[in-house]
Design a protein around this motif. Structure first.
Motif, PDB file in Angstrom:
ATOM      1  N   ARG A  14      65.188  51.621  29.244  1.00 59.07           N
ATOM      2  CA  ARG A  14      65.561  50.586  28.281  1.00 59.07           C
ATOM      3  C   ARG A  14      67.072  50.570  28.064  1.00 59.07           C
ATOM      4  O   ARG A  14      67.683  49.505  28.006  1.00 59.07           O
ATOM      5  CB  ARG A  14      64.824  50.785  26.952  1.00 59.07           C
ATOM      6  CG  ARG A  14      63.346  50.453  27.045  1.00 59.07           C
ATOM      7  CD  ARG A  14      62.604  50.785  25.766  1.00 59.07           C
ATOM      8  NE  ARG A  14      62.937  49.903  24.671  1.00 59.07           N
ATOM      9  CZ  ARG A  14      62.295  48.778  24.387  1.00 59.07           C
ATOM     10  NH1 ARG A  14      61.260  48.409  25.121  1.00 59.07           N
ATOM     11  NH2 ARG A  14      62.647  48.043  23.376  1.00 59.07           N
ATOM     12  N   HIS A  53      58.667  46.956  30.167  1.00 60.39           N
ATOM     13  CA  HIS A  53      59.333  47.272  28.899  1.00 60.39           C
ATOM     14  C   HIS A  53      59.411  46.083  27.941  1.00 60.39           C
ATOM     15  O   HIS A  53      59.440  46.268  26.725  1.00 60.39           O
ATOM     16  CB  HIS A  53      60.752  47.784  29.173  1.00 60.39           C
ATOM     17  CG  HIS A  53      60.769  49.102  29.860  1.00 60.39           C
ATOM     18  ND1 HIS A  53      60.843  50.292  29.178  1.00 60.39           N
ATOM     19  CD2 HIS A  53      60.707  49.418  31.176  1.00 60.39           C
ATOM     20  CE1 HIS A  53      60.831  51.296  30.042  1.00 60.39           C
ATOM     21  NE2 HIS A  53      60.745  50.790  31.261  1.00 60.39           N
ATOM     22  N   PHE A  54      59.502  44.878  28.502  1.00 61.59           N
ATOM     23  CA  PHE A  54      59.689  43.677  27.686  1.00 61.59           C
ATOM     24  C   PHE A  54      58.784  42.560  28.198  1.00 61.59           C
ATOM     25  O   PHE A  54      58.672  42.365  29.403  1.00 61.59           O
ATOM     26  CB  PHE A  54      61.149  43.207  27.734  1.00 61.59           C
ATOM     27  CG  PHE A  54      62.116  44.266  27.293  1.00 61.59           C
ATOM     28  CD1 PHE A  54      62.309  44.542  25.949  1.00 61.59           C
ATOM     29  CD2 PHE A  54      62.829  45.000  28.232  1.00 61.59           C
ATOM     30  CE1 PHE A  54      63.197  45.528  25.542  1.00 61.59           C
ATOM     31  CE2 PHE A  54      63.715  45.991  27.833  1.00 61.59           C
ATOM     32  CZ  PHE A  54      63.897  46.252  26.491  1.00 61.59           C
ATOM     33  N   THR A  59      61.819  38.698  24.051  1.00 58.94           N
ATOM     34  CA  THR A  59      61.557  40.021  23.464  1.00 58.94           C
ATOM     35  C   THR A  59      62.676  40.997  23.818  1.00 58.94           C
ATOM     36  O   THR A  59      63.016  41.864  23.020  1.00 58.94           O
ATOM     37  CB  THR A  59      60.188  40.593  23.887  1.00 58.94           C
ATOM     38  OG1 THR A  59      60.101  40.630  25.304  1.00 58.94           O
ATOM     39  CG2 THR A  59      59.054  39.784  23.299  1.00 58.94           C
ATOM     40  N   GLU A  62      65.528  40.077  21.467  1.00 57.42           N
ATOM     41  CA  GLU A  62      65.182  40.535  20.114  1.00 57.42           C
ATOM     42  C   GLU A  62      65.455  42.030  19.984  1.00 57.42           C
ATOM     43  O   GLU A  62      66.057  42.487  19.018  1.00 57.42           O
ATOM     44  CB  GLU A  62      63.713  40.229  19.835  1.00 57.42           C
ATOM     45  CG  GLU A  62      63.242  40.678  18.482  1.00 57.42           C
ATOM     46  CD  GLU A  62      61.767  40.385  18.272  1.00 57.42           C
ATOM     47  OE1 GLU A  62      61.147  41.122  17.487  1.00 57.42           O
ATOM     48  OE2 GLU A  62      61.234  39.434  18.875  1.00 57.42           O
ATOM     49  N   SER A  63      65.028  42.782  20.968  1.00 63.49           N
ATOM     50  CA  SER A  63      65.249  44.226  20.972  1.00 63.49           C
ATOM     51  C   SER A  63      66.736  44.557  21.042  1.00 63.49           C
ATOM     52  O   SER A  63      67.227  45.445  20.342  1.00 63.49           O
ATOM     53  CB  SER A  63      64.500  44.853  22.155  1.00 63.49           C
ATOM     54  OG  SER A  63      64.664  46.232  22.155  1.00 63.49           O
ATOM     55  N   TRP A  64      67.459  43.828  21.884  1.00 61.79           N
ATOM     56  CA  TRP A  64      68.901  44.052  22.031  1.00 61.79           C
ATOM     57  C   TRP A  64      69.621  43.793  20.711  1.00 61.79           C
ATOM     58  O   TRP A  64      70.435  44.608  20.266  1.00 61.79           O
ATOM     59  CB  TRP A  64      69.452  43.151  23.140  1.00 61.79           C
ATOM     60  CG  TRP A  64      70.937  43.132  23.209  1.00 61.79           C
ATOM     61  CD1 TRP A  64      71.736  44.115  23.721  1.00 61.79           C
ATOM     62  CD2 TRP A  64      71.817  42.104  22.741  1.00 61.79           C
ATOM     63  NE1 TRP A  64      73.063  43.751  23.596  1.00 61.79           N
ATOM     64  CE2 TRP A  64      73.132  42.524  22.995  1.00 61.79           C
ATOM     65  CE3 TRP A  64      71.606  40.871  22.133  1.00 61.79           C
ATOM     66  CZ2 TRP A  64      74.245  41.751  22.660  1.00 61.79           C
ATOM     67  CZ3 TRP A  64      72.704  40.100  21.795  1.00 61.79           C
ATOM     68  CH2 TRP A  64      74.002  40.546  22.066  1.00 61.79           C
ATOM     69  N   ARG A  66      68.410  43.759  17.638  1.00 63.14           N
ATOM     70  CA  ARG A  66      68.016  44.763  16.652  1.00 63.14           C
ATOM     71  C   ARG A  66      68.754  46.073  16.910  1.00 63.14           C
ATOM     72  O   ARG A  66      69.322  46.676  15.992  1.00 63.14           O
ATOM     73  CB  ARG A  66      66.506  44.988  16.678  1.00 63.14           C
ATOM     74  CG  ARG A  66      66.023  46.044  15.686  1.00 63.14           C
ATOM     75  CD  ARG A  66      64.518  46.166  15.651  1.00 63.14           C
ATOM     76  NE  ARG A  66      63.944  44.974  15.024  1.00 63.14           N
ATOM     77  CZ  ARG A  66      63.283  44.019  15.684  1.00 63.14           C
ATOM     78  NH1 ARG A  66      63.072  44.126  16.972  1.00 63.14           N
ATOM     79  NH2 ARG A  66      62.809  42.967  15.059  1.00 63.14           N
ATOM     80  N   GLU A  67      68.767  46.504  18.155  1.00 62.98           N
ATOM     81  CA  GLU A  67      69.412  47.762  18.508  1.00 62.98           C
ATOM     82  C   GLU A  67      70.899  47.734  18.178  1.00 62.98           C
ATOM     83  O   GLU A  67      71.442  48.683  17.605  1.00 62.98           O
ATOM     84  CB  GLU A  67      69.204  48.044  19.997  1.00 62.98           C
ATOM     85  CG  GLU A  67      69.754  49.376  20.451  1.00 62.98           C
ATOM     86  CD  GLU A  67      69.496  49.608  21.924  1.00 62.98           C
ATOM     87  OE1 GLU A  67      70.477  49.772  22.678  1.00 62.98           O
ATOM     88  OE2 GLU A  67      68.303  49.627  22.314  1.00 62.98           O
TER      89      GLU A  67
END
Length: 193
Positions: A14, A53-54, A59, A62-64, A66-67
């Motif tokens: 990731r 993973h995505f 998604t 979104e993860s990027w 948030r991170e």
């Protein structure tokens, strides 16, 4: 999707995909021009690894987001938590700065992602404010009142920062943050006592 996000291999992969995206973003300068194929090629992994993973690009983004936002919170807000009006001011300034720094990567073609980014940031703001207010709230207040207060404050902070980030030349972030802090603090006062 992989089921164990705590597995070191999952974390490494990731991170590799996120780093590839960041480097591509620096080169291409906007989100919409970067494809999943670009990310996987730059990260030297195959597309099936990405999809393990995505679910899709949304998604992933979104993860990027948030991170990156949580990373900024962790770096600039001690213990990534609120404790007083000073830390609330810091939180507001972080949101303003984060949106200011990410705005250059958003082109007209990226408008499709704005709502996604808004929801991610507002949710993280809400979670942080709700946790703090839950600790600070008068015992006689209902959970619903605390939730509503956190929701209104998070949208107020985020909305003001979003609006400011579109035209930062109209006023300094510091001046605008002062104004937002006055309003947000007043809105939180009935809960925090």
């Amino acid at each position: 999707m992989l089921t164990n996000p705590n597995d070191p291999r999952v974390k490494r992969t990731r991170q590799l995909l996120m780093q590839a995206f960041m480097e591509l973003l620096e080169q291409k300068k906007n989100v919409s021009s970067i494809t999943i194929q670009d990310i996987t090629a730059y990260a030297t992994v195959n597309r099936s690894t990405f999809y393990a993973h995505f679910e899709d690009k949304f998604t992933f983004l979104e993860s990027w987001m948030r991170e990156k936002f949580l990373e900024k919170l962790k770096d600039e807000l001690p213990n990534a938590s609120l404790s007083d009006i000073g830390s609330l001011r810091t939180l507001i300034l972080i949101v303003f700065d984060f949106l200011f720094c990410t705005r250059p990567y958003m082109s007209l073609a990226d408008r499709q992602y704005e709502t996604l980014f808004e929801l991610v940031m507002q949710k993280e703001l809400y979670d942080l404010l709700f946790a703090w207010l839950s600790e600070q709230a008068e015992p006689s207040l209902s959970r619903k009142t605390v939730e509503t207060t956190a929701r209104i404050a998070s949208w107020g902070i985020f909305g003001a920062a979003m609006e400011w980030s579109r035209q930062p030349q109209q006023s300094s972030a510091e001046d605008t943050v002062k104004d937002v802090l006055v309003v947000v603090a007043a809105g939180l006062a009935p809960v925090t006592g």
